[in-house]
Each structure stands twice: as structure tokens, then as C-alpha cells.
Design a protein around this motif. Structure first.
Motif, PDB file in Angstrom:
ATOM      1  N   SER A 273       0.801  -1.217   0.000  1.00  0.00           N
ATOM      2  CA  SER A 273       0.000   0.000   0.000  1.00  0.00           C
ATOM      3  C   SER A 273       0.837   1.272   0.000  1.00  0.00           C
ATOM      4  O   SER A 273       0.283   2.372  -0.108  1.00  0.00           O
ATOM      5  CB  SER A 273      -0.930   0.020   1.227  1.00  0.00           C
ATOM      6  N   ASP A 347      -2.713 -11.183   2.633  1.00  0.00           N
ATOM      7  CA  ASP A 347      -3.138 -10.582   3.895  1.00  0.00           C
ATOM      8  C   ASP A 347      -1.985 -10.660   4.899  1.00  0.00           C
ATOM      9  O   ASP A 347      -0.901 -11.131   4.583  1.00  0.00           O
ATOM     10  CB  ASP A 347      -4.369 -11.299   4.444  1.00  0.00           C
ATOM     11  N   GLU A 366      -4.534  -4.476   6.292  1.00  0.00           N
ATOM     12  CA  GLU A 366      -5.378  -3.924   5.241  1.00  0.00           C
ATOM     13  C   GLU A 366      -5.933  -2.563   5.646  1.00  0.00           C
ATOM     14  O   GLU A 366      -6.577  -2.433   6.696  1.00  0.00           O
ATOM     15  CB  GLU A 366      -6.533  -4.877   4.925  1.00  0.00           C
ATOM     16  N   GLU A 368      -8.321  -1.085   4.182  1.00  0.00           N
ATOM     17  CA  GLU A 368      -9.780  -1.145   4.074  1.00  0.00           C
ATOM     18  C   GLU A 368     -10.422  -1.534   5.401  1.00  0.00           C
ATOM     19  O   GLU A 368     -11.573  -1.185   5.673  1.00  0.00           O
ATOM     20  CB  GLU A 368     -10.192  -2.139   2.982  1.00  0.00           C
ATOM     21  N   ASP A 369      -9.700  -2.284   6.213  1.00  0.00           N
ATOM     22  CA  ASP A 369     -10.194  -2.677   7.531  1.00  0.00           C
ATOM     23  C   ASP A 369      -9.711  -1.732   8.631  1.00  0.00           C
ATOM     24  O   ASP A 369      -9.840  -2.032   9.819  1.00  0.00           O
ATOM     25  CB  ASP A 369      -9.763  -4.108   7.856  1.00  0.00           C
ATOM     26  N   ASP A 370      -9.122  -0.598   8.206  1.00  0.00           N
ATOM     27  CA  ASP A 370      -8.686   0.445   9.137  1.00  0.00           C
ATOM     28  C   ASP A 370      -7.694  -0.084  10.174  1.00  0.00           C
ATOM     29  O   ASP A 370      -7.682   0.372  11.319  1.00  0.00           O
ATOM     30  CB  ASP A 370      -9.899   1.074   9.831  1.00  0.00           C
TER      31      ASP A 370
END
Length: 444
Positions: A273, A347, A366, A368-370
């Protein structure tokens, strides 16, 4: 970064055990025995793993060469994974290189200061860059913060090289990272924490470097220099907050010795990321773009976040007041030793050392999962007289197979209190843990 217990500044002391327990704050390891016991009891319910090997102890005294274990990195030998290496800092003791049995294969001294009255070299953190393009061809390199000289030091890795796998290839013209002159270097507000990052869009490699006793994080581009050496140039820097607005409208600043600001040490970049995670020791874990663009966000806070405290010049401690309840629940200051664990499906976890209660916290990597909290873990004494990990400064994980010893990967953590040892000497070292067993425990 944790100084030896007898010299650590601004130890946080709460006046009553009842206050600590009622507030839900776990005591840091440098608090009174009653508070430390309460913190250990809270951590005792977490699952545990045991080390399978440990390095020889390092002693931070004249007899031991002022060597003090701090931060590891794991280099995988693609040609023969069973001959992979752990490269680790030992502060004034320089660098140590270990094989997968935790046996030392090389020791490199830190460079001296330029004069007899100047600060000596002191290696703080280490990270790796793979296939860095040099003028002599591509190479894997280890990058180190030399806190004593305010420089980056760079070492080429060659497992088959006679005399040892590491060779110093630092550009002789490398300048101080933060300091304007030697007087500033001697003040030791110098290069401290470290994470490396290679931008997939450009192929350029960088070092993100924090500054001791300051909130600064700098982005340095690593640059190939003549003769196969490596230098660096500063691109930009970021200042993290030193004071924080609380929900009740008050302002809070972490307690420290006069003139010291809440520093960062543990850092890691998630290459998937392009996110930098930075541990501000008395505050919590930040995330920000690895190029230091955008706005930093707090992933999690230490339990002591927001607790008012006053520094006492005579005792060199911080006397804490009532906890207003604004802190986190998973980390106890200092937050240290950030590393990534990547699973085969992409992951994985961000792991952090919760130094104050001798535990490790795992967060979903991730965005997206904060970066949700997933699990906690302790590293406890194992067989063959190998103890666990206490007050862990640095950690490194590699989930790729490393021969028959670590077929599911390796976790290496620093132990700030290796023991037992005879006499008054305090020892540190590194523990090797089967990463597969860690994953089994936290995935239960």
C-alpha cells in the motif's frame, strides 16, 4: 528506544495502585512494582509462544564493548534459504550478523567519532533494500542509522564473501542527516529510527529516518555513488504532533525531560500500500504515505495517552495524575519494534512491541479494515534455558520458508533483559521464534 533502567528519563510514576486499576491503564515496566504487577496480570491472559534459539548475550559495559542489542533485520538467501542471515544492531558495539542457529558469523565495529571528545558511532536501527542498482551492479544492502555520527551506513550483503557477508559501501562523502555541524551531532539529536522503501512506480529506494528527541521523520533517497558505494539525499520531512487536543478540550503533551519532544523509533513500510507505520513511543502508532504526503492518522494509542504528568527535576521522573480515559487498550508505552507479517494470500499483520507490559499487538495490515486490532501475544521462556522477551526494542518477521529450521518463516525479537546472568551485568540479545507457531496462536 529504551535507555537502561537506571538512566531512563521521565519515568512515569502514578501515586496509587487504586488509581491505576480504576482507570484501566496498565503500568509501564518502569513504574513501581505494584503497578508493573497489575500490568503483567492484564497481559497474562494472552496466548504465548516460546523461542527456539537465542543469540549470545551482549553487555553494555566497558568489558562488553558497550554492546547493546536493539534492532534486527532478516535477509533471505534466495540461492540457499537455509543459509539466510539475521543482521542486527548493537549500538556502540556496531553490527552483529547471525545464522539461523543464532550463531554469530560476523561482527562489525561502529565508526569512531572524528575526534576523541566527539560522540562515538552508535548503530540504532537496520533495514534492507533488495537488488539496489549500484555502479558495480545490483546488490542486496543493509542500511543502518549511525546515531552517534548522524549518518546512514550502508553494507553490501554477499553470503559467500571471504571474511564475512557484509562489506561497508557507505559513500565517504555522506553528510549528517539532521545536524549542521559536529557540535550538533554531539548533542545527539541525530538519526534514530529507520525503515526502507522502494517505490514500485519509479524503482527508486528510500530510507525514512526519525530524529532522536524530536518528532521529525525525513525521507532520504538512496543514491548510487562512484565505486559501488551508496549515498543519500534528503527529499522532504514530516513533523508529527508534540501536543494533542483531548476530547474534553484540554491540551496534552507527553511528559519528558525539558527540551525533549515525543520521538519516533519503530517504523516499517507496507510495500503493498506504500504506507509508513511509525511508532511515536509515548503516543501510539501513526500511518502516513511512505512519501510523507498526506495527513498522518493514528492507528492506535498507548494506554498512557492523555494522562497528565509533571516532570520532577530532582527525581528525573514524571509524576502522573488521574487518567481521563482517552488512551488505547492494547499498547503500553513505549510502543516499539514495528514489523510486517505477510501471508501467502497477501493478507497479514502489522506487529508492534508493547514495551511497557512485555506483549506484542497484531493489527490487520489492510487499510480497508482500518488496521483493526486482531490479537495479542507474549513471548515466554522456552526450553534449553532460553528466556522470553522483555522490554522489546526491535523486531523483524519474514514469512518465506527458511530451510528446514523455519519452513513457515522466522520472527526475531530483541530481549531487553536477557538472563539470568551472574553479577550486576545487564544483558540483551535476540530471540528466534518459529513464525508458523506465532500464526497458529494468533489465528486461533
Amino acid at each position: 528506544m529504551t535507555l537502561p533502567r537506571q538512566t531512563r528519563p521521565a519515568a512515569l510514576v502514578v501515586g496509587a495502585a487504586a488509581l491505576l486499576l480504576a482507570s484501566g491503564v496498565s503500568a509501564p515496566a518502569h513504574a513501581t512494582p505494584t503497578h508493573a504487577a497489575a500490568s503483567r496480570a492484564a497481559a497474562g491472559s494472552l496466548p504465548a509462544v516460546t523461542p527456539v534459539a537465542e543469540t549470545a548475550p551482549l553487555f553494555d559495559d566497558e568489558e562488553g564493548g558497550n554492546a547493546n542489542a536493539d534492532d534486527p533485520a532478516i535477509w533471505r538467501n534466495g540461492a540457499d534459504p537455509a543459509r539466510s542471515l539475521v543482521i542486527a544492531t548493537a549500538k556502540e558495539g556496531g553490527l552483529r550478523v547471525y545464522d539461523l542457529d543464532a550463531a554469530q558469523v560476523q561482527a562489525l565495529a561502529a565508526p569512531a567519532g572524528p575526534g576523541p571528545d566527539d560522540a562515538p558511532g552508535r548503530f540504532n536501527n537496520v533495514d534492507l533494500v533488495h537488488r539496489m542498482p549500484l555502479t558495480t551492479g545490483r546488490a542486496d544492502i543493509a542500511v543502518v542509522t549511525d546515531r552517534g555520527n548522524d549518518r546512514l551506513r550502508v553494507y553490501r550483503i554477499d553470503r559467500s564473501r571471504p571474511g564475512g557477508p557484509l562489506t561497508d559501501i557507505t559513500d565517504p562523502a555522506a553528510r549528517p542527516v539532521f545536524s549542521a555541524d559536529q557540535a550538533e551531532i554531539n548533542d545527539q539529536r541525530t538519526a534514530y529510527g529507520l525503515a526502507t522503501w522502494t517505490d514500485p512506480a519509479t524503482g527508486r529506494s528510500y530510507a525514512l529516518v526519525s530524529r532522536r528527541h524530536e518528532t521529525t521523520v525525513a525521507l532520504l533517497e538512496l543514491v548510487a555513488a562512484p565505486g559501488g558505494t551508496v549515498g543519500y539525499r534528503k527529499i522532504r520531512s514530516l513533523e508529527l504532533p508534540a501536543s494533542f487536543r483531548m476530547p474534553n478540550g484540554t491540551s496534552w503533551t507527553p511528559c519528558a525531560e525539558p527540551g525533549e519532544r515525543p520521538q519516533v523509533e519503530g517504523m516499517v513500510v507496507d510495500p503493498a500500500s506504500g504506507t509508513l507505520y511509525a511508532g511515536q513511543e509515548d503516543v501510539g502508532i501513526w500511518r502516513v504515505r511512505a512519501d510523507l504526503g498526506g495527513r498522518p492518522e493514528l492507528v492506535d494509542k498507548v494506554r498512557e495517552y492523555g494522562v497528565p504528568a509533571t516532570y520532577d527535576e530532582e527525581t528525573e521522573e514524571c509524576a502522573a495524575g488521574a487518567d481521563p480515559g482517552f488512551g488505547g487498550r492494547r499498547l503500553s508505552a513505549d510502543v516499539e519494534g514495528l514489523t510486517l507479517i505477510t501471508e501467502s494470500d497477501g493478507d497479514g499483520y502489522l506487529m508492534a512491541s508493547s514495551q511497557g507490559d512485555n506483549t506484542f499487538a497484531f493489527y490487520d495490515r489492510e487499510l480497508e479494515d482500518d488496521n483493526e486490532y486482531e490479537a495479542g501475544l507474549r513471548i515466554t521462556p522456552g526450553s534449553r534455558d532460553i528466556d522470553g522477551s522483555e522490554e522489546c526494542d526491535g523486531a523483524a518477521a519474514l514469512s518465506q520458508p527458511l530451510g528446514t529450521k523455519f519452513p513457515r518463516g522466522l520472527l526475531v525479537v530483541q530481549d531487553g533483559h536477557d538472563g539470568p546472568h551472574d553479577g550486576e551485568r545487564t544483558a540483551t540479545n535476540f530471540k528466534f521464534i518459529d513464525l508458523g507457531k506465532v500464526m497458529d496462536r494468533i489465528d486461533d
